[in-house]
Design a protein around this motif. Structure first.
Motif, PDB file in Angstrom:
ATOM      1  N   LEU A   1       0.861  -1.173   0.000  1.00  0.00           N
ATOM      2  CA  LEU A   1       0.000   0.000   0.000  1.00  0.00           C
ATOM      3  C   LEU A   1       0.900   1.226   0.000  1.00  0.00           C
ATOM      4  O   LEU A   1       1.570   1.514   0.992  1.00  0.00           O
ATOM      5  CB  LEU A   1      -0.904   0.005   1.240  1.00  0.00           C
ATOM      6  N   PHE A   2       0.940   1.926  -1.132  1.00  0.00           N
ATOM      7  CA  PHE A   2       1.827   3.078  -1.271  1.00  0.00           C
ATOM      8  C   PHE A   2       1.219   4.308  -0.595  1.00  0.00           C
ATOM      9  O   PHE A   2       0.002   4.423  -0.436  1.00  0.00           O
ATOM     10  CB  PHE A   2       2.107   3.363  -2.742  1.00  0.00           C
ATOM     11  N   GLN A   3       2.085   5.252  -0.235  1.00  0.00           N
ATOM     12  CA  GLN A   3       1.670   6.419   0.522  1.00  0.00           C
ATOM     13  C   GLN A   3       0.571   7.208  -0.174  1.00  0.00           C
ATOM     14  O   GLN A   3      -0.416   7.578   0.439  1.00  0.00           O
ATOM     15  CB  GLN A   3       2.864   7.336   0.791  1.00  0.00           C
ATOM     16  N   GLY A   4       0.713   7.449  -1.458  1.00  0.00           N
ATOM     17  CA  GLY A   4      -0.277   8.237  -2.168  1.00  0.00           C
ATOM     18  C   GLY A   4      -1.409   7.425  -2.763  1.00  0.00           C
ATOM     19  O   GLY A   4      -2.246   7.958  -3.483  1.00  0.00           O
ATOM     20  N   GLY A   5      -1.444   6.140  -2.471  1.00  0.00           N
ATOM     21  CA  GLY A   5      -2.471   5.280  -3.051  1.00  0.00           C
ATOM     22  C   GLY A   5      -2.029   4.682  -4.367  1.00  0.00           C
ATOM     23  O   GLY A   5      -2.245   3.517  -4.649  1.00  0.00           O
ATOM     24  N   ALA A   6      -1.379   5.519  -5.207  1.00  0.00           N
ATOM     25  CA  ALA A   6      -0.825   5.084  -6.503  1.00  0.00           C
ATOM     26  C   ALA A   6      -1.867   4.393  -7.370  1.00  0.00           C
ATOM     27  O   ALA A   6      -1.577   3.407  -8.048  1.00  0.00           O
ATOM     28  CB  ALA A   6       0.386   4.171  -6.286  1.00  0.00           C
ATOM     29  N   LEU A   7      -3.081   4.943  -7.387  1.00  0.00           N
ATOM     30  CA  LEU A   7      -4.118   4.391  -8.255  1.00  0.00           C
ATOM     31  C   LEU A   7      -3.951   4.935  -9.672  1.00  0.00           C
ATOM     32  O   LEU A   7      -3.449   6.040  -9.875  1.00  0.00           O
ATOM     33  CB  LEU A   7      -5.508   4.749  -7.727  1.00  0.00           C
ATOM     34  N   PHE A   8      -4.396   4.160 -10.652  1.00  0.00           N
ATOM     35  CA  PHE A   8      -4.388   4.603 -12.037  1.00  0.00           C
ATOM     36  C   PHE A   8      -5.634   5.446 -12.281  1.00  0.00           C
ATOM     37  O   PHE A   8      -6.754   4.951 -12.166  1.00  0.00           O
ATOM     38  CB  PHE A   8      -4.371   3.399 -12.985  1.00  0.00           C
ATOM     39  N   ASP A   9      -5.432   6.716 -12.636  1.00  0.00           N
ATOM     40  CA  ASP A   9      -6.571   7.625 -12.821  1.00  0.00           C
ATOM     41  C   ASP A   9      -7.486   7.193 -13.956  1.00  0.00           C
ATOM     42  O   ASP A   9      -8.674   7.515 -13.957  1.00  0.00           O
ATOM     43  CB  ASP A   9      -6.072   9.052 -13.080  1.00  0.00           C
ATOM     44  N   SER A  10      -6.915   6.487 -14.939  1.00  0.00           N
ATOM     45  CA  SER A  10      -7.692   6.108 -16.121  1.00  0.00           C
ATOM     46  C   SER A  10      -8.435   4.789 -15.949  1.00  0.00           C
ATOM     47  O   SER A  10      -9.148   4.355 -16.858  1.00  0.00           O
ATOM     48  CB  SER A  10      -6.769   6.011 -17.344  1.00  0.00           C
ATOM     49  N   LYS A  11      -8.268   4.141 -14.798  1.00  0.00           N
ATOM     50  CA  LYS A  11      -8.929   2.862 -14.540  1.00  0.00           C
ATOM     51  C   LYS A  11      -9.986   3.015 -13.450  1.00  0.00           C
ATOM     52  O   LYS A  11      -9.827   3.825 -12.533  1.00  0.00           O
ATOM     53  CB  LYS A  11      -7.910   1.795 -14.102  1.00  0.00           C
ATOM     54  N   THR A  12     -11.047   2.235 -13.545  1.00  0.00           N
ATOM     55  CA  THR A  12     -12.056   2.240 -12.494  1.00  0.00           C
ATOM     56  C   THR A  12     -11.499   1.613 -11.226  1.00  0.00           C
ATOM     57  O   THR A  12     -10.413   1.028 -11.230  1.00  0.00           O
ATOM     58  CB  THR A  12     -13.303   1.452 -12.923  1.00  0.00           C
ATOM     59  N   VAL A  13     -12.265   1.706 -10.155  1.00  0.00           N
ATOM     60  CA  VAL A  13     -11.867   1.104  -8.888  1.00  0.00           C
ATOM     61  C   VAL A  13     -11.599  -0.390  -9.068  1.00  0.00           C
ATOM     62  O   VAL A  13     -10.559  -0.911  -8.665  1.00  0.00           O
ATOM     63  CB  VAL A  13     -12.950   1.344  -7.819  1.00  0.00           C
ATOM     64  N   GLU A  14     -12.537  -1.100  -9.699  1.00  0.00           N
ATOM     65  CA  GLU A  14     -12.351  -2.542  -9.855  1.00  0.00           C
ATOM     66  C   GLU A  14     -11.191  -2.867 -10.789  1.00  0.00           C
ATOM     67  O   GLU A  14     -10.486  -3.865 -10.590  1.00  0.00           O
ATOM     68  CB  GLU A  14     -13.631  -3.219 -10.326  1.00  0.00           C
ATOM     69  N   GLU A  15     -10.948  -2.041 -11.789  1.00  0.00           N
ATOM     70  CA  GLU A  15      -9.818  -2.271 -12.694  1.00  0.00           C
ATOM     71  C   GLU A  15      -8.496  -2.056 -11.965  1.00  0.00           C
ATOM     72  O   GLU A  15      -7.518  -2.771 -12.215  1.00  0.00           O
ATOM     73  CB  GLU A  15      -9.918  -1.342 -13.906  1.00  0.00           C
TER      74      GLU A  15
END
Length: 248
Positions: A83-97
């Motif tokens: 679990l990275f500090q900033g979340g490191a989520l892909f903005d172009s992908k949905t939550v499930e993706e």
């Protein structure tokens, strides 16, 4: 269980880690604390293979990560969740993706198997209703929960969390702490958390390591930490309002 033995690391001639040794047990929340620039994040990076230590080794259930062949290293990496500090989520992908991404990259599971696993992980962190949303459409606390779901989607044996409460309000921080602690105990994961948050230390810290200028100056449990006679740790602790109140 994770064992680190005499981990040392220098950058440009400056020693950042000075022979750190410890053991982290499964099913426990192991916290690494200290001020900024004390080596906490470098130690975590050495443990997960992003930075190679100059000396020492890291053992995962007896397997020497840095002195093993690539096949063993890859096997250990697949057992890690981060679990990275900033979340490191892909903005172009949905939550499930976002949650499914490790499964797409590292497994040959069927589409249905991936969907089932993602649905389970989102349900576990209470975000099943947000599966189709984009990261921009959810709160900071929800993003952290998405990050946790992604970190556990591969059913890891080892979970690493870098400042999981960074940028969150106190109530949300407590919820994130509780979720990490619950998952750690439920799945008997070896969890290591880098944090500045003294609420986390007192509420979920089962084993706590204090780093100061690259040295491990103290290690123990939360019920003992406020009794410390280590000057640097006392200064770190009692600069925090919560600990000052507890001392009274």
């Amino acid at each position: 269980m994770i064992e680190i033995n005499n981990i040392s690391k220098s950058f440009n001639g400056k020693e950042v880690l000075k022979g750190i040794t410890s053991t982290f047990k499964k099913g426990e929340t192991n916290l690494i604390i200290g001020g900024s620039g004390t080596g906490k994040s470098v130690l975590l990076k050495c443990m997960i293979g992003l930075v190679k230590p100059d000396k020492g080794n890291v053992l995962y259930n007896g397997r020497d990560f840095y002195n093993s062949d690539k096949e063993v290293q890859q096997s250990i990496r697949r057992e890690m969740g981060v679990l990275f500090q900033g979340g490191a989520l892909f903005d172009s992908k949905t939550v499930e993706e976002n949650v499914r991404f490790p499964l797409d990259m590292l497994t040959d599971q069927s589409v249905q198997e991936k969907q089932d696993r993602v649905a389970f992980c989102l349900q576990r962190v209470g975000l099943e209703a947000a599966a189709k949303r984009m990261p921009s459409e959810i709160s900071g606390g929800m993003k952290k929960r998405v990050g946790i779901a992604r970190a556990i989607v591969m059913n890891p044996m080892y979970l690493f969390c870098d400042e999981p409460n960074s940028g969150l309000d106190p109530l949300t921080s407590v919820k994130i702490d509780e979720l990490i602690a619950e998952i750690t105990e439920e799945y008997q994961i070896t969890t290591i958390i880098i944090t500045h948050d003294m609420n986390s230390v007192m509420e979920i810290g089962q084993n706590i390591m204090f780093l100061y200028q690259g040295d491990k100056l103290w290690e123990g449990i939360s019920s003992d930490i406020i009794k410390t006679d280590v000057p640097e740790l006392k200064e770190f602790l009692f600069s925090n309002k919560l600990l000052r109140e507890m001392e009274r």
